[in-house]
Design a protein around this motif. Structure first.
Motif, PDB file in Angstrom:
ATOM      1  N   ASN A  19       1.053  -1.481  -0.058  1.00  0.00           N
ATOM      2  CA  ASN A  19      -0.145   0.197   0.225  1.00  0.00           C
ATOM      3  C   ASN A  19       0.711   1.206  -0.156  1.00  0.00           C
ATOM      4  OD1 ASN A  19       0.055   0.556   2.972  1.00  0.00           O
ATOM      5  ND2 ASN A  19      -0.034  -0.815   3.367  1.00  0.00           N
ATOM      6  N   ASN A  68      -7.306  -8.920   9.559  1.00  0.00           N
ATOM      7  CA  ASN A  68      -7.378  -8.838   7.627  1.00  0.00           C
ATOM      8  C   ASN A  68      -8.437 -10.457   7.531  1.00  0.00           C
ATOM      9  OD1 ASN A  68      -5.254  -6.644   7.548  1.00  0.00           O
ATOM     10  ND2 ASN A  68      -7.425  -6.072   7.310  1.00  0.00           N
ATOM     11  N   ARG A 142      -8.516  -3.335  -2.769  1.00  0.00           N
ATOM     12  CA  ARG A 142      -7.816  -5.005  -1.581  1.00  0.00           C
ATOM     13  C   ARG A 142      -9.146  -6.145  -2.000  1.00  0.00           C
ATOM     14  NH1 ARG A 142      -3.382  -3.781   1.221  1.00  0.00           N
ATOM     15  NH2 ARG A 142      -2.836  -6.098   1.770  1.00  0.00           N
ATOM     16  N   ALA A 262       3.998   0.255   7.773  1.00  0.00           N
ATOM     17  CA  ALA A 262       2.579  -0.506   6.901  1.00  0.00           C
ATOM     18  C   ALA A 262       1.749  -0.437   6.613  1.00  0.00           C
ATOM     19  CB  ALA A 262       3.696  -1.883   7.933  1.00  0.00           C
ATOM     20  N   GLY A 264      -0.856   0.155   8.801  1.00  0.00           N
ATOM     21  CA  GLY A 264      -1.855   0.238   9.263  1.00  0.00           C
ATOM     22  C   GLY A 264      -1.690   0.905  10.728  1.00  0.00           C
TER      23      GLY A 264
HETATM   24  N1  ARG Z   1       0.391  -3.752   5.761  1.00  0.00           N
HETATM   25  C1  ARG Z   1      -0.485  -4.503   5.398  1.00  0.00           C
HETATM   26  C2  ARG Z   1      -1.080  -4.547   4.464  1.00  0.00           C
HETATM   27  O1  ARG Z   1      -1.064  -4.161   3.288  1.00  0.00           O
HETATM   28  C3  ARG Z   1      -1.496  -3.496   6.516  1.00  0.00           C
HETATM   29  C4  ARG Z   1      -2.626  -3.791   6.949  1.00  0.00           C
HETATM   30  C5  ARG Z   1      -3.475  -2.989   7.508  1.00  0.00           C
HETATM   31  N2  ARG Z   1      -5.463  -3.258   7.784  1.00  0.00           N
HETATM   32  C6  ARG Z   1      -6.265  -2.694   8.119  1.00  0.00           C
HETATM   33  N3  ARG Z   1      -6.905  -3.470   8.763  1.00  0.00           N
HETATM   34  N4  ARG Z   1      -6.079  -1.502   7.301  1.00  0.00           N
HETATM   35  O2  ARG Z   1      -1.919  -5.645   3.806  1.00  0.00           O
END
Ligand code: ARG
Length: 274
Positions: A19, A68, A142, A262, A264
């Motif tokens: 991301n 997730n 996503r 990352a 999040g």
């Molecule tokens: N680095 C992780 C990804 O891109 C971060 C996830 C963040 N999670 C969220 N529920 N927004 O998958």
């Protein structure tokens, strides 16, 4: 007491770019990450949550983002269920079986979807209305529209409507970065993250929509956790604090700078258990 599932950041790292937040070439300070994670856990405990932990796995650098890998719920007459995700990135797909197994062992019924080429990313993109009457489902970055459709079809047997919401801002790649339910009537919303029809839906389903600014949304202020009468987020503006107080919530700040590298923050690091 509410139970919440978390995963310690033993192997947390930034190794690729999943991301836009991950674009900067910055090293993770794992000791600092651990103390931020410990702090989040103790704040959750202080706000009436019972912490449950799934062990981290070496090589799964994003496993700490416990929101997730599955979508969880409970339906009267059926019991607790978990829908395993199909994550867009291969390294994150490898996290899913560990979580699925954890939920199986904790007596959740596992509802496997046949995804074909579609994706669905758990509570990153799918949020319960607090009273359990419906589920909001973000797609576009996503989760895919088709993944949400498969999820909606599976949940129709429970009579739980799923409201698809198209996301259009890459910095709000998951729904939990731009929509945060505060109670049955009010939510924090970053309007710039939604397509026009999606924003219309959001306004239709929430009596009070508290708008976040671009700066607030892009610094994870909407990625907070409502626990007890607290709203836990990594930072707050005076405007956000005022919106929270108008809903009877106390602002509580927990630094998540390592995890933001990352992409999040607080909300991403846990799943509430039914
Ligand atoms: N680095 C992780 C990804 O891109 C971060 C996830 C963040 N999670 C969220 N529920 N927004 O998958």
């Amino acid at each position: 007491m509410r139970s919440v599932l978390v995963c310690p950041p033993d192997y947390f790292d930034v190794v690729d770019q999943k991301n836009p937040y991950m674009s900067r070439k910055v090293a993770v300070d794992r000791a600092k990450a651990r103390s931020q994670w410990d702090c989040l856990c103790s704040v959750l405990q202080q706000n009436g949550c019972e912490i449950q932990t799934i062990p981290s796995v070496e090589g799964l650098e994003d496993m700490v983002f416990a929101a997730n890998q599955v979508f969880v719920g409970e339906k009267a007459g059926y019991g607790k269920f978990a829908v395993p995700s199909r994550m867009l990135y291969a390294s994150r797909q490898r996290e899913v079986p560990f979580y699925t197994e954890w939920f199986r062992q904790h007596n959740f019924q596992i509802i496997e979807l046949d995804f074909d080429n579609e994706f669905l990313e758990g509570h990153g993109d799918m949020l319960w209305h607090p009273d359990g009457s419906r589920i909001y489902a973000g797609f576009g970055f996503r989760s895919t529209e088709g993944g949400v459709a498969k999820f909606a079809a599976a949940l129709s047997k429970f009579d739980i409507p799923v409201i698809p919401l198209q996301l259009i801002d890459p910095l709000c790649y998951h729904l939990d970065t731009c929509l945060c339910p505060l109670n049955n009537e009010a939510a924090l919303v970053y309007p710039g993250a939604f397509s026009a029809p999606a924003l219309e839906s959001v306004h239709k389903f929430w009596k009070r929509v508290h708008l976040l600014s671009t700066q607030e949304a892009h610094s994870f202020m909407g990625n907070g956790i409502v626990a007890g009468s607290s709203y836990i987020a990594p930072r707050m503006t005076p405007q956000l604090k005022a919106m929270l107080r108008s809903e009877g919530l106390t602002p509580v700040i927990v630094d998540t700078s390592e995890f933001e590298k990352a992409g999040g923050s607080c909300f991403c690091m846990k799943t509430f258990l039914p």
